[in-house]
Design a protein around this motif. Structure first.
Motif, PDB file in Angstrom:
ATOM      1  N   GLU A   1      67.301  -0.255  36.510  1.00  0.00           N
ATOM      2  CA  GLU A   1      67.134   1.193  36.631  1.00  0.00           C
ATOM      3  C   GLU A   1      68.133   1.766  37.631  1.00  0.00           C
ATOM      4  OE1 GLU A   1      63.179   2.184  37.903  1.00  0.00           O
ATOM      5  OE2 GLU A   1      63.143   0.623  39.414  1.00  0.00           O
ATOM      6  N   ARG A   2      68.305   3.054  37.512  1.00  0.00           N
ATOM      7  CA  ARG A   2      69.219   3.755  38.395  1.00  0.00           C
ATOM      8  C   ARG A   2      68.555   3.872  39.759  1.00  0.00           C
ATOM      9  NH1 ARG A   2      70.577   8.975  39.955  1.00  0.00           N
ATOM     10  NH2 ARG A   2      72.818   9.448  39.881  1.00  0.00           N
ATOM     11  N   VAL A   3      69.273   3.428  40.753  1.00  0.00           N
ATOM     12  CA  VAL A   3      68.716   3.484  42.108  1.00  0.00           C
ATOM     13  C   VAL A   3      69.628   4.327  42.976  1.00  0.00           C
ATOM     14  CG1 VAL A   3      68.023   2.148  44.126  1.00  0.00           C
ATOM     15  CG2 VAL A   3      67.750   1.168  41.849  1.00  0.00           C
ATOM     16  N   GLU A   4      69.037   5.329  43.580  1.00  0.00           N
ATOM     17  CA  GLU A   4      69.791   6.129  44.538  1.00  0.00           C
ATOM     18  C   GLU A   4      69.270   5.804  45.926  1.00  0.00           C
ATOM     19  OE1 GLU A   4      70.688  10.555  44.277  1.00  0.00           O
ATOM     20  OE2 GLU A   4      70.072  10.029  42.233  1.00  0.00           O
ATOM     21  N   PHE A   5      70.071   5.089  46.667  1.00  0.00           N
ATOM     22  CA  PHE A   5      69.619   4.722  48.009  1.00  0.00           C
ATOM     23  C   PHE A   5      69.724   5.913  48.943  1.00  0.00           C
ATOM     24  CE2 PHE A   5      70.626   0.374  46.468  1.00  0.00           C
ATOM     25  CZ  PHE A   5      69.366  -0.163  46.661  1.00  0.00           C
ATOM     26  N   LYS A   6      68.719   6.075  49.769  1.00  0.00           N
ATOM     27  CA  LYS A   6      68.708   7.156  50.753  1.00  0.00           C
ATOM     28  C   LYS A   6      68.680   6.550  52.149  1.00  0.00           C
ATOM     29  CE  LYS A   6      66.671  10.554  47.717  1.00  0.00           C
ATOM     30  NZ  LYS A   6      65.816   9.954  46.681  1.00  0.00           N
ATOM     31  N   GLU A   7      68.776   7.426  53.102  1.00  0.00           N
ATOM     32  CA  GLU A   7      68.785   7.029  54.500  1.00  0.00           C
ATOM     33  C   GLU A   7      67.630   6.047  54.827  1.00  0.00           C
ATOM     34  OE1 GLU A   7      71.558   8.291  55.630  1.00  0.00           O
ATOM     35  OE2 GLU A   7      71.339   7.350  57.598  1.00  0.00           O
TER      36      GLU A   7
END
Lengths: 276, 69, 375
Positions: free
Chosen positions: C178-184
């Motif tokens: 899956e698409r993972v958008e890493f955040k702070e």
């Protein structure tokens, strides 16, 4: 008791739990003399053991000591050596420990050739659990689980290790205590996986059931049945029946695993992708 | 060459009375006491081979050379 | 940290572990966890770390413990049958308090079961797989993103508390890309184990105020003894009843003492809900969808998702369940977590298990159908 014992043993843990006349004490003596001769700093020595009478050896020696689970000492030691290659790793196992429950780890350790020394106490019996037969119990010998005599054929540990690819294999006895120190020194100095099989005696759980009533009888049996390589070479198969060879049995110069892995790291970091 | 002399001691606390030193001493330095533990009875015969030290599973035998001034 | 990636759950575990400082992996191929080993084999040498394919599952666990004793952060990955084989050495790590992380990708069991099919049948085994009372932590992520962060956290918890930590995935989560958008908040901070204080005598199992004995690596100049036998503060075996009691209560007590730092749960629309779903792992994905779709239909359903499975978040569940008309516990097994939920709720709210054991994932429809029946 002299300076060497006071230096390398945890004196407050003595006397050890082993039975009167047990070969394990003799082997531990030969081992610490080997370490002394090798001149290794105690902080750099790791002693790893499995379960059983032999497994207790790590509790008595003043090194980094790891008393693991039954049969798994080599697996723990493999991680230890890979993680800290500077450690001088010695692995202590019994015959059941090394060749029954831990047999898989033994053959693969031989194949992998990591620079450490396996010291196998072969007393032909499970001592601590009360005298059950092991993979090295001679056929027809008596054991608590073989009240009519053992029917299982037995392993030749040294041969097994040579076959599995160990780069150094030797066999000693608890009777030839001085030679045993020499073999441990040679095995430790060998680059690669070394195996020292030690024919030793369990007077309580093997000897008494098999017409070797005392520790002395058992040591005399070793003396009478052990043969040096040179002498054995001149004997016929018939003459060699029931005898066993002591000394260095095999030595080969093959790549050592930790060094190979370090080379791999270097290669990958340079961006290369093929070992060949 | 004069014969070397040795002082042999047995730590009774550690001795488990296995009889190995008694049996394997080539010159019969040891005998066994009422508890079957090793005692040194003929130290003068000792040749300093240290077989007793090497084979004692409990490290209770000690052989020391006596150095005369 | 803001770049989007396409990641499988298994990949995310590997990168999370590496970010937390893991530099040793030992494993044995087994479906459906082999991808984890494959990726460690590729990535570890780049970081100067070491990968080992051992001769079996037992050896892998042993090697991981050995590497940890020498000071490296170490991890392994396996699935059902392999997890069963590792249990004895996991017990050793618990008893000797050796930090290590075990990723268990659940497949359908028992025995060879359905190797490529998902399940949640190891819920109880993660807690009670090895013999004897022992401390262990179990964490169950539900997305690839969370798998990254939680594997990093698992490494840190293990290093900090000297407790083995299990990351519990299932086949679906491990293989799902899956698409993972890493955040702070996904950044994994590195926490190292506490070492001895130089110049003071070292007691390897000292009963310190924080209950965590300092850990000296082998070869660092502290010669001591590690054993799976019950030992006193010096590390040597003991048979003294008073000492045994004290040592074992400290070891197991770490879980209670640090419970709030270990337990993590996530809530979705719990406060005003009439019905509460308690679900973890891939089933929680279906449950989340139920909360969303039923909300649209004007129905008030909430989800409590335990991220930490053990210690079990009983207090959080009791509080969240208070006043609800029903609690639903969907699981891909015959009812394991539901027993813990029952214990937590203690008869104050009706509990409805929903179990599926045909190898399929519990769908949002199955959950919403049950809720419709109840409302």
């Amino acid at each position: 008791m002299d300076a060497i014992h006071r230096k390398y043993l945890r004196m407050d843990k003595l006397p050890h739990i082993w039975c009167p006349g047990c070969g394990n004490g003799i082997i531990m003596g030969s081992f610490i003399r080997a370490i002394d001769r090798l001149g290794y700093d105690q902080d750099s020595v790791a002693a790893v053991s499995g379960i059983g009478c032999s497994g207790r050896i790590t509790g008595y020696m003043d090194f980094n000591t790891l008393h693991t689970t039954h049969g798994r000492a080599l697996a723990f030691a493999t991680g230890l050596k890979m993680a800290k290659p500077g450690l001088k790793v010695f692995v202590f196992m019994g015959d059941g420990d090394a060749t029954a429950i831990g047999g898989n780890h033994l053959i693969h350790a031989c194949r992998r050739n990591i620079d450490m020394t396996a010291i196998i106490f072969n007393n032909h019996i499970y001592g601590m659990t009360g005298g059950q037969y092991s993979p090295t119990t001679p056929r027809d010998a008596y054991a608590t689980t073989a009240p009519y005599g053992t029917m299982d054929p037995h392993f030749d540990i040294a041969k097994l290790c040579v076959g599995a690819g160990a780069s150094y294999v030797a066999r000693g006895t608890s009777y030839h205590a001085k030679m045993l120190t020499d073999l441990i020194v040679e095995g430790a100095e060998h680059k690669g996986f070394s195996v020292i099989e030690i024919i030793t005696h369990c007077p309580v759980n093997f000897g008494r059931r098999n017409e070797l009533e005392t520790p002395v009888d058992m040591l005399l049996w070793q003396k009478d049945h052990a043969l040096r390589m040179a002498k054995a070479a001149k004997m016929t198969d018939d003459e060699l029946k029931d005898r066993f060879v002591i000394g260095r049995i095999h030595r080969a110069d093959i790549p050592e695993y930790v060094e190979e892995y370090d080379r791999l790291i270097e290669m990958v970091r340079k961006g290369d992708t093929d070992r060949g | 060459m004069t014969k070397k002399n040795f002082e042999i001691t047995v730590d009774r606390k550690l001795c488990k009375a296995c009889g190995i030193c008694v049996a394997f001493c080539p010159v019969s330095v040891f005998s066994r006491d009422h508890d079957d533990k090793a005692v040194v009875t003929c130290p003068a015969k000792c040749t300093g081979c240290r077989q007793c030290e090497l084979l004692c599973p409990d490290y209770c035998v000690r052989v020391e050379e006596i150095v005369h001034e | 940290m803001n770049d989007a990636k396409l990641l499988a759950g298994s990949d995310a575990c590997v990168f999370g572990a590496l970010a937390a400082g893991v530099r040793f992996f030992a494993g044995y191929p087994i479906t459906p966890s082999s991808e984890i080993a494959n990726l460690f084999a590729r990535e570890l040498p780049k970081l100067g770390g070491k990968f080992m394919q051992m001769e079996d599952e037992i050896a892998s666990m042993g090697a991981v413990i050995g590497a940890s004793c020498a000071g490296l952060k170490a991890i392994t990955a396996t699935s059902g049958p392999g997890f069963s084989l590792k249990q004895e050495n996991i017990g050793f790590a618990a008893e000797a308090e050796i930090p290590c992380v075990i990723i268990n990708v659940m497949r359908y069991g028992p025995s060879t079961g359905l190797p490529t099919t998902s399940s949640q049948g190891d819920f109880m085994q993660t807690r009670w797989g090895t013999h004897g009372d022992h401390a262990i932590i179990v964490i169950a992520p539900y997305t690839a993103r969370e798998a990254y962060r939680e594997t990093g956290r698992a490494v840190n918890l293990s290093e900090r508390y000297r407790i083995p930590v299990i990351i519990l995935l299932d086949e679906i989560l491990s293989h799902l890309r899956e698409r993972v958008e890493f955040k702070e908040e996904d950044i994994v901070t590195v926490i190292d184990r506490k070492g001895p204080v130089p110049g003071t005598p070292y007691l390897p199992y000292e009963d310190t105020d924080d209950m965590i004995p300092p850990f000296a690596g082998f070869g660092d100049g502290y010669r001591y003894h590690i054993t799976g036998l019950i030992h006193d503060k010096t590390g040597f075996p003991t048979s003294d009843p008073g000492t045994i009691d004290r040592v074992m209560r400290r070891m197991n007590g770490k879980l209670d003492y640090y419970r709030d730092k270990i337990v993590r749960v996530k809530y979705v629309d719990v406060d005003n809900a009439d019905v509460l779903i308690v679900a973890f792992g891939s089933v929680a994905r279906s449950a989340e969808e139920v909360v969303r779709s039923m909300k649209k239909a004007g129905k008030r359903v909430g989800l409590l998702r335990p991220v930490t499975l053990w210690p079990f978040p009983d207090r959080e569940i009791r509080e969240a369940a208070a006043g609800k008309r029903a609690v639903i516990v969907p699981e891909m097994n015959l009812g394991q977590m539901v027993r813990e939920v029952e214990r937590a709720v203690a008869g104050t709210v009706p509990i409805h298990p929903l179990n599926r054991i045909d190898g399929g994932l519990i769908t949002p429809h199955e959950i919403s159908d049950l809720i419709e029946e109840l409302l």
